[in-house]
Design a protein around this motif. Structure first.
Motif, PDB file in Angstrom:
ATOM      1  N   GLU A 191      33.289  24.401  54.346  1.00  0.00           N
ATOM      2  CA  GLU A 191      33.581  25.498  53.458  1.00  0.00           C
ATOM      3  C   GLU A 191      33.185  26.750  53.918  1.00  0.00           C
ATOM      4  O   GLU A 191      32.719  26.671  54.619  1.00  0.00           O
ATOM      5  CB  GLU A 191      32.063  25.658  51.725  1.00  0.00           C
ATOM      6  N   ARG A 231      32.106  15.897  56.239  1.00  0.00           N
ATOM      7  CA  ARG A 231      32.640  15.686  54.573  1.00  0.00           C
ATOM      8  C   ARG A 231      33.015  16.441  53.811  1.00  0.00           C
ATOM      9  O   ARG A 231      34.464  16.520  53.244  1.00  0.00           O
ATOM     10  CB  ARG A 231      32.039  14.714  53.755  1.00  0.00           C
ATOM     11  N   VAL A 232      32.706  18.354  54.143  1.00  0.00           N
ATOM     12  CA  VAL A 232      33.123  18.873  53.618  1.00  0.00           C
ATOM     13  C   VAL A 232      32.794  20.599  54.652  1.00  0.00           C
ATOM     14  O   VAL A 232      32.087  20.351  55.267  1.00  0.00           O
ATOM     15  CB  VAL A 232      32.311  18.979  52.382  1.00  0.00           C
ATOM     16  N   GLN A 263      37.371  16.965  53.109  1.00  0.00           N
ATOM     17  CA  GLN A 263      38.310  17.908  52.202  1.00  0.00           C
ATOM     18  C   GLN A 263      37.060  19.367  52.400  1.00  0.00           C
ATOM     19  O   GLN A 263      36.253  19.661  53.194  1.00  0.00           O
ATOM     20  CB  GLN A 263      37.184  17.961  50.780  1.00  0.00           C
ATOM     21  N   SER A 264      37.976  20.259  52.804  1.00  0.00           N
ATOM     22  CA  SER A 264      38.294  21.959  52.851  1.00  0.00           C
ATOM     23  C   SER A 264      38.445  22.636  51.760  1.00  0.00           C
ATOM     24  O   SER A 264      39.059  22.381  50.903  1.00  0.00           O
ATOM     25  CB  SER A 264      38.864  22.306  54.005  1.00  0.00           C
TER      26      SER A 264
END
Length: 337
Positions: free
Chosen positions: A148, A145-146, A220-221
């Protein structure tokens, strides 16, 4: 088949690439520079038999099968097209070109010439990247989902340095931002939306930039890169059932671990090794050359064009303009096969 390599450019990255790859048994037969003196010195240092005083002479060398382009970003498209026109396979240092439009021209030219072309994004070929793709394919952390990731370095502030010169593709994006953006696309796919904010230097290049990418399904990134500060440079892939944490420095051979949803370590890995990261990408490119399969793999040319299009849009939002931006561009990031 032994792939015989030639090198265009004699700067720092060319020295690192050739030294690492030579230690791994990769064969270099020629180097080309716009200065015969620099070419001779490079060849002597690395034991390369042929030193050419021009890029044209390098690509005309019949003993060269593949060319590694290690010139500044602003020359990548020109030098890659020169090599392709001579029938050579081409590995182009990141960032692949200045714009997506340039990248498209290079990729299309390689297809017409039936030669392999690939961006030298060495991180895509490191052990941690291979592991991340495998873990995601197996569903071990659930749906991702992510992402970073950061890339911060304290680099020269001299306005005349290529990193700060817009005429040479200066700024944090093309030198540093390409790493986390390419990483995000590798993990979550080509984004459907780009949001960027940044700080510009007096020369008009980005010194810092934050980018949020939205991917299919709402993932999202969250990425940040800067050329005037230094940080640990770590990365994480966060899934619904766990996460992968990659230690400093995440885009080099390093250590990493898988954690469960509560943060407990499930498995630990150590990707530090004697075989340097450059050799991984060179070997992968040689496989493309010898197999005749010129596309696909961890750094497919279409994905390179897509990454360049993302960077184009982020730069547009922040206000970083290069001369190449005046050329016709792409309307949207292309789909990845």
């Amino acid at each position: 088949m032994t792939v015989r390599w030639g090198v265009i450019g004699t700067g720092g990255v060319a020295h690192s690439f050739v030294a690492d790859c030579t230690a791994a048994g990769i064969t270099f037969v020629a180097v080309g520079s716009r200065s015969q003196e620099r070419s001779d010195a490079f060849a002597a240092e690395h034991g390369i038999p042929h030193a050419h005083g021009s890029y044209e002479a390098l690509v005309a060398d019949d003993e060269v099968d593949a060319v590694y382009v290690a010139t500044p970003h602003s020359r990548h498209a020109e030098d890659a097209l020169l090599a392709i026109g001579a029938g050579k396979h081409v590995l182009v240092e990141k960032a692949f070109t200045i714009t997506a439009a340039e990248a498209r021209r290079v990729v299309d030219a390689a297809r017409r010439a039936d030669v392999a072309v690939m961006e030298a994004m060495w991180t895509r070929f490191l052990p941690q990247s291979r592991m991340i793709r495998q873990v995601l394919a197996e569903g071990r952390i659930g749906r991702p989902r992510v992402v970073e990731a950061t890339h911060h370095q304290a680099l020269p502030s001299d306005p005349a340095h290529r990193l700060n010169d817009p005429a040479l593709g200066g700024g944090a994006m093309l030198d540093l931002g390409v790493y986390p953006i390419s990483f995000a696309v590798d993990v979550l796919g080509v984004p459907t939306a780009v949001s960027a904010s940044g700080t510009l230097s007096e020369q008009g290049v980005d010194t810092q930039m934050g980018v949020v990418l939205t991917h299919e399904g709402g993932a999202q990134s969250v990425l940040h890169f800067a050329l005037d500060v230094r940080s640990p440079n770590t990365a994480s892939v966060i899934g619904e059932d766990g996460r992968i944490d990659v230690d400093a420095t995440w885009y080099t051979p390093t250590t990493w671990r898988i954690r469960d949803r509560d943060g407990a370590v499930v498995e630990e890995f150590d990707g530090r090794e004697e075989l340097a990261g450059y050799a991984h990408e060179a070997r992968a490119f040689e496989e493309m050359v010898t197999s005749g399969t010129h596309e696909g793999g961890p750094m497919d040319p279409e994905e390179t064009v897509a990454v360049m299009a993302v960077m184009d849009e982020a730069r547009r939002q922040v206000g970083v303009r290069y001369a190449a931006d005046a050329e016709p561009g792409l309307e949207a990031p292309p789909a990845v096969p």
